[in-house]
Design a protein around this motif. Sequence first.
Motif, PDB file in Angstrom:
ATOM      1  N   VAL A 109       5.929  -2.176  -3.992  1.00 36.74           N
ATOM      2  CA  VAL A 109       5.434  -0.893  -4.482  1.00 36.74           C
ATOM      3  C   VAL A 109       6.335  -0.355  -5.586  1.00 36.74           C
ATOM      4  O   VAL A 109       5.863   0.162  -6.596  1.00 36.74           O
ATOM      5  CB  VAL A 109       5.323   0.125  -3.329  1.00 36.74           C
ATOM      6  N   TYR A 110       7.656  -0.495  -5.410  1.00 35.70           N
ATOM      7  CA  TYR A 110       8.599   0.034  -6.399  1.00 35.70           C
ATOM      8  C   TYR A 110       9.741  -0.961  -6.575  1.00 35.70           C
ATOM      9  O   TYR A 110      10.231  -1.541  -5.614  1.00 35.70           O
ATOM     10  CB  TYR A 110       9.161   1.391  -5.949  1.00 35.70           C
ATOM     11  N   SER A 111      10.169  -1.117  -7.817  1.00 34.30           N
ATOM     12  CA  SER A 111      11.338  -1.908  -8.141  1.00 34.30           C
ATOM     13  C   SER A 111      12.031  -1.226  -9.307  1.00 34.30           C
ATOM     14  O   SER A 111      11.455  -1.092 -10.386  1.00 34.30           O
ATOM     15  CB  SER A 111      10.932  -3.340  -8.526  1.00 34.30           C
ATOM     16  N   GLY A 112      13.250  -0.774  -9.078  1.00 34.01           N
ATOM     17  CA  GLY A 112      13.981  -0.097 -10.142  1.00 34.01           C
ATOM     18  C   GLY A 112      15.404   0.216  -9.723  1.00 34.01           C
ATOM     19  O   GLY A 112      15.794   0.017  -8.577  1.00 34.01           O
ATOM     20  N   ILE A 113      16.180   0.776 -10.662  1.00 33.93           N
ATOM     21  CA  ILE A 113      17.591   1.049 -10.385  1.00 33.93           C
ATOM     22  C   ILE A 113      17.838   2.487  -9.935  1.00 33.93           C
ATOM     23  O   ILE A 113      18.940   2.808  -9.504  1.00 33.93           O
ATOM     24  CB  ILE A 113      18.461   0.729 -11.617  1.00 33.93           C
ATOM     25  N   SER A 114      16.818   3.322  -9.987  1.00 33.38           N
ATOM     26  CA  SER A 114      16.995   4.729  -9.611  1.00 33.38           C
ATOM     27  C   SER A 114      16.773   4.907  -8.108  1.00 33.38           C
ATOM     28  O   SER A 114      15.683   4.671  -7.591  1.00 33.38           O
ATOM     29  CB  SER A 114      16.008   5.609 -10.382  1.00 33.38           C
ATOM     30  N   ARG A 115      17.824   5.372  -7.432  1.00 34.55           N
ATOM     31  CA  ARG A 115      17.733   5.588  -5.982  1.00 34.55           C
ATOM     32  C   ARG A 115      16.762   6.719  -5.672  1.00 34.55           C
ATOM     33  O   ARG A 115      15.967   6.632  -4.735  1.00 34.55           O
ATOM     34  CB  ARG A 115      19.130   5.876  -5.438  1.00 34.55           C
ATOM     35  N   THR A 116      16.829   7.795  -6.455  1.00 34.58           N
ATOM     36  CA  THR A 116      15.953   8.944  -6.190  1.00 34.58           C
ATOM     37  C   THR A 116      14.485   8.571  -6.403  1.00 34.58           C
ATOM     38  O   THR A 116      13.626   8.983  -5.622  1.00 34.58           O
ATOM     39  CB  THR A 116      16.330  10.134  -7.088  1.00 34.58           C
ATOM     40  N   LEU A 142       0.774   2.578   6.907  1.00 33.19           N
ATOM     41  CA  LEU A 142       1.536   1.434   6.409  1.00 33.19           C
ATOM     42  C   LEU A 142       3.030   1.660   6.614  1.00 33.19           C
ATOM     43  O   LEU A 142       3.552   2.728   6.321  1.00 33.19           O
ATOM     44  CB  LEU A 142       1.253   1.215   4.915  1.00 33.19           C
ATOM     45  N   LYS A 143       3.693   0.643   7.112  1.00 30.01           N
ATOM     46  CA  LYS A 143       5.134   0.718   7.334  1.00 30.01           C
ATOM     47  C   LYS A 143       5.838   0.098   6.129  1.00 30.01           C
ATOM     48  O   LYS A 143       5.624  -1.059   5.798  1.00 30.01           O
ATOM     49  CB  LYS A 143       5.508  -0.045   8.603  1.00 30.01           C
ATOM     50  N   SER A 144       6.670   0.904   5.481  1.00 30.50           N
ATOM     51  CA  SER A 144       7.388   0.419   4.302  1.00 30.50           C
ATOM     52  C   SER A 144       8.838   0.150   4.663  1.00 30.50           C
ATOM     53  O   SER A 144       9.357   0.667   5.656  1.00 30.50           O
ATOM     54  CB  SER A 144       7.314   1.449   3.165  1.00 30.50           C
ATOM     55  N   LEU A 149      10.971  -1.401  -2.834  1.00 29.02           N
ATOM     56  CA  LEU A 149      10.179  -0.795  -1.768  1.00 29.02           C
ATOM     57  C   LEU A 149       9.018  -1.741  -1.482  1.00 29.02           C
ATOM     58  O   LEU A 149       8.166  -1.971  -2.352  1.00 29.02           O
ATOM     59  CB  LEU A 149       9.668   0.580  -2.191  1.00 29.02           C
ATOM     60  N   LYS A 150       9.013  -2.297  -0.272  1.00 35.70           N
ATOM     61  CA  LYS A 150       8.017  -3.311   0.090  1.00 35.70           C
ATOM     62  C   LYS A 150       7.168  -2.826   1.254  1.00 35.70           C
ATOM     63  O   LYS A 150       7.624  -2.055   2.097  1.00 35.70           O
ATOM     64  CB  LYS A 150       8.694  -4.622   0.494  1.00 35.70           C
ATOM     65  N   VAL A 151       5.939  -3.332   1.283  1.00 31.15           N
ATOM     66  CA  VAL A 151       5.014  -3.026   2.370  1.00 31.15           C
ATOM     67  C   VAL A 151       4.486  -4.340   2.924  1.00 31.15           C
ATOM     68  O   VAL A 151       4.056  -5.206   2.174  1.00 31.15           O
ATOM     69  CB  VAL A 151       3.828  -2.163   1.873  1.00 31.15           C
ATOM     70  N   GLY A 152       4.531  -4.458   4.238  1.00 33.41           N
ATOM     71  CA  GLY A 152       3.904  -5.583   4.923  1.00 33.41           C
ATOM     72  C   GLY A 152       4.696  -6.874   4.868  1.00 33.41           C
ATOM     73  O   GLY A 152       5.554  -7.080   4.014  1.00 33.41           O
ATOM     74  N   GLN A 153       4.351  -7.734   5.827  1.00 29.74           N
ATOM     75  CA  GLN A 153       4.891  -9.082   5.901  1.00 29.74           C
ATOM     76  C   GLN A 153       3.710  -9.985   6.244  1.00 29.74           C
ATOM     77  O   GLN A 153       3.220  -9.974   7.371  1.00 29.74           O
ATOM     78  CB  GLN A 153       5.974  -9.183   6.975  1.00 29.74           C
ATOM     79  N   ASN A 194      -4.253  -4.589   1.543  1.00 29.27           N
ATOM     80  CA  ASN A 194      -3.364  -3.442   1.348  1.00 29.27           C
ATOM     81  C   ASN A 194      -2.985  -3.275  -0.123  1.00 29.27           C
ATOM     82  O   ASN A 194      -2.804  -2.155  -0.589  1.00 29.27           O
ATOM     83  CB  ASN A 194      -2.104  -3.582   2.202  1.00 29.27           C
ATOM     84  N   TYR A 195      -2.873  -4.364  -0.838  1.00 30.42           N
ATOM     85  CA  TYR A 195      -2.559  -4.281  -2.267  1.00 30.42           C
ATOM     86  C   TYR A 195      -3.643  -3.508  -3.014  1.00 30.42           C
ATOM     87  O   TYR A 195      -3.344  -2.647  -3.845  1.00 30.42           O
ATOM     88  CB  TYR A 195      -2.403  -5.684  -2.849  1.00 30.42           C
ATOM     89  N   SER A 196      -4.906  -3.799  -2.711  1.00 25.87           N
ATOM     90  CA  SER A 196      -5.989  -3.114  -3.428  1.00 25.87           C
ATOM     91  C   SER A 196      -6.002  -1.619  -3.113  1.00 25.87           C
ATOM     92  O   SER A 196      -6.362  -0.802  -3.971  1.00 25.87           O
ATOM     93  CB  SER A 196      -7.336  -3.756  -3.101  1.00 25.87           C
ATOM     94  N   LEU A 197      -5.594  -1.230  -1.889  1.00 25.48           N
ATOM     95  CA  LEU A 197      -5.509   0.192  -1.555  1.00 25.48           C
ATOM     96  C   LEU A 197      -4.344   0.864  -2.287  1.00 25.48           C
ATOM     97  O   LEU A 197      -4.480   1.949  -2.841  1.00 25.48           O
ATOM     98  CB  LEU A 197      -5.326   0.370  -0.040  1.00 25.48           C
ATOM     99  N   ILE A 198      -3.203   0.218  -2.273  1.00 22.87           N
ATOM    100  CA  ILE A 198      -1.986   0.789  -2.868  1.00 22.87           C
ATOM    101  C   ILE A 198      -2.080   0.834  -4.386  1.00 22.87           C
ATOM    102  O   ILE A 198      -1.567   1.754  -5.027  1.00 22.87           O
ATOM    103  CB  ILE A 198      -0.751  -0.023  -2.405  1.00 22.87           C
ATOM    104  N   LYS A 199      -2.751  -0.124  -4.982  1.00 21.69           N
ATOM    105  CA  LYS A 199      -2.833  -0.247  -6.441  1.00 21.69           C
ATOM    106  C   LYS A 199      -3.449   0.996  -7.089  1.00 21.69           C
ATOM    107  O   LYS A 199      -3.090   1.361  -8.206  1.00 21.69           O
ATOM    108  CB  LYS A 199      -3.644  -1.504  -6.797  1.00 21.69           C
ATOM    109  N   GLU A 200      -4.360   1.661  -6.385  1.00 25.23           N
ATOM    110  CA  GLU A 200      -4.987   2.862  -6.947  1.00 25.23           C
ATOM    111  C   GLU A 200      -3.978   3.996  -7.124  1.00 25.23           C
ATOM    112  O   GLU A 200      -4.031   4.733  -8.100  1.00 25.23           O
ATOM    113  CB  GLU A 200      -6.130   3.319  -6.032  1.00 25.23           C
ATOM    114  N   THR A 201      -3.046   4.135  -6.175  1.00 28.17           N
ATOM    115  CA  THR A 201      -2.058   5.215  -6.237  1.00 28.17           C
ATOM    116  C   THR A 201      -0.799   4.800  -6.983  1.00 28.17           C
ATOM    117  O   THR A 201      -0.212   5.599  -7.709  1.00 28.17           O
ATOM    118  CB  THR A 201      -1.682   5.660  -4.804  1.00 28.17           C
TER     119      THR A 201
END
Length: 180
Positions: free
Chosen positions: A93-100, A116-118, A129-133, A143-150
């Motif tokens: 869901v998220y990949s970056g260097i900013s903690r906030t 969904l458990k992240s 920030l990852k979702v699912g295994q 779940n990807y198609s649901l999350i992709k909208e937001t």
Amino acid sequence: MKTKLVILGGLIILMGCKASGPASSGVADYSNYSENLQSSLPSYPDYSEQIASLNSPQENSNLAIDDRLAQLRMETVRANESEPYFDGFSVLVYSGISRTDAFKAQEDLETFFPELKSRMQYEQPRYLLKVGQYIHRIEAQRNYSLIKETFPMARIIQDRIQRKDFQIQKVTDDYAEGEN
């Protein structure tokens, strides 16, 4: 000399252009034709007896193979159980260097998708920030198609997933104090 060559060339051309009769008069010319190619054909042994024996059912032939396959399957299961991780997929869901920004994305994810458990993962210098295994990519697709909208930057990634039932074997130390 030149005239002799011209005359000779003309004669050759005329002889080459001589009208000839028809090449064949039709199908009737070939009606009596026969050719024996037996001497030039390869010879093969007769396998009819061997083929007949292969087609007859044998009672114990499958048991040996089934036993060996079951043994190989159990060896594979035991080898896989000893591995703490397996290859699978997650939705990033998220990949970056900013903690906030990472924790804000996690809060937004919990707000929009409470079911969904992240999990947050830190790989220096970035937060993930990852979702699912998921074992298969197609499982992550829903779940990807649901999350992709937001979260339009979300994507499915390959991930190493820890087995839930895996426990690290306790190593005994022969030199530990207090044990005899």
